[in-house]
Design a protein around this motif. Structure first.
Motif, mmCIF file in Angstrom:
data_model
loop_
_atom_site.group_PDB
_atom_site.id
_atom_site.type_symbol
_atom_site.label_atom_id
_atom_site.label_comp_id
_atom_site.label_asym_id
_atom_site.label_seq_id
_atom_site.Cartn_x
_atom_site.Cartn_y
_atom_site.Cartn_z
ATOM 1 N N VAL A 1 34.489 48.919 31.556
ATOM 2 C CA VAL A 1 34.008 47.634 32.056
ATOM 3 C C VAL A 1 35.031 46.541 31.760
ATOM 4 N N THR A 2 35.169 45.616 32.699
ATOM 5 C CA THR A 2 36.043 44.460 32.506
ATOM 6 C C THR A 2 35.295 43.205 32.898
ATOM 7 N N SER B 1 35.650 39.091 33.544
ATOM 8 C CA SER B 1 36.679 38.112 33.868
ATOM 9 C C SER B 1 36.049 36.880 34.483
ATOM 10 N N SER C 1 28.823 39.829 40.208
ATOM 11 C CA SER C 1 29.296 38.441 40.141
ATOM 12 C C SER C 1 28.175 37.531 39.694
ATOM 13 N N ASN D 1 33.219 50.605 36.051
ATOM 14 C CA ASN D 1 33.745 51.852 36.585
ATOM 15 C C ASN D 1 33.140 53.040 35.838
ATOM 16 N N GLN E 1 33.306 44.000 36.307
ATOM 17 C CA GLN E 1 33.753 45.187 37.024
ATOM 18 C C GLN E 1 33.374 46.412 36.204
ATOM 19 N N SER F 1 31.630 52.908 41.066
ATOM 20 C CA SER F 1 31.943 51.579 40.536
ATOM 21 C C SER F 1 31.079 50.514 41.201
ATOM 22 N N VAL G 1 32.793 37.643 36.573
ATOM 23 C CA VAL G 1 32.747 38.947 37.232
ATOM 24 C C VAL G 1 32.679 40.066 36.200
ATOM 25 N N ARG H 1 30.818 45.975 41.239
ATOM 26 C CA ARG H 1 31.377 44.700 40.803
ATOM 27 C C ARG H 1 30.271 43.661 40.882
ATOM 28 N N GLY I 1 25.658 41.651 43.522
ATOM 29 C CA GLY I 1 26.534 42.812 43.446
ATOM 30 C C GLY I 1 25.893 44.089 42.958
#
Length: 113
Positions: free
Chosen positions: A67-68, A70, A21, A83, A81, A17, A79, A19, A8
């Protein structure tokens, strides 16, 4: 044998952004504490975010709100994510398993200004 494979990464303009993985094989992400780290040229590897075995996330101050982290149990991936990226986010990003003290090969993230 447990393996971690990141994907990614790429080149993105500031404000964009990405993402990331981390595909995990040989163990279930749902029972593992996992983390994302990054290392910029000339700097030490640093924590970006991690998630406990029970799913509690933790973020570095530098990425909070952008940032997230998960888990996707169905795909057995972790993951990240990201931004509102800035050039300061440019680094190689690594996935890490705390349980097995294992690192992936890394994926390059480059943010242009």
């Amino acid at each position: 044998q447990v393996q971690l494979v990141e994907s990614g990464g790429g080149l993105v303009q500031a404000g964009g952004s990405l993402r990331l993985s981390c595909a995990v094989s040989g163990s279930r992400v749902s029972i593992n504490a996992m983390g994302w780290y990054r290392q910029a040229p000339g700097k030490e590897r640093e924590l970006v975010a991690d998630i406990t075995a029970v799913g509690r996330p933790n973020y570095a101050d530098s990425v909070k709100g952008r940032v997230t982290i998960s888990r996707d149990s169905a795909k057995n991936t972790v993951v990240l994510q990201m931004n509102s990226l800035s050039p300061e986010d440019t680094a190689v990003y690594y996935c890490h398993s705390y349980r097995y003290d294992l690192w992936g090969q890394g994926t390059q993230v480059t943010v242009s200004s």
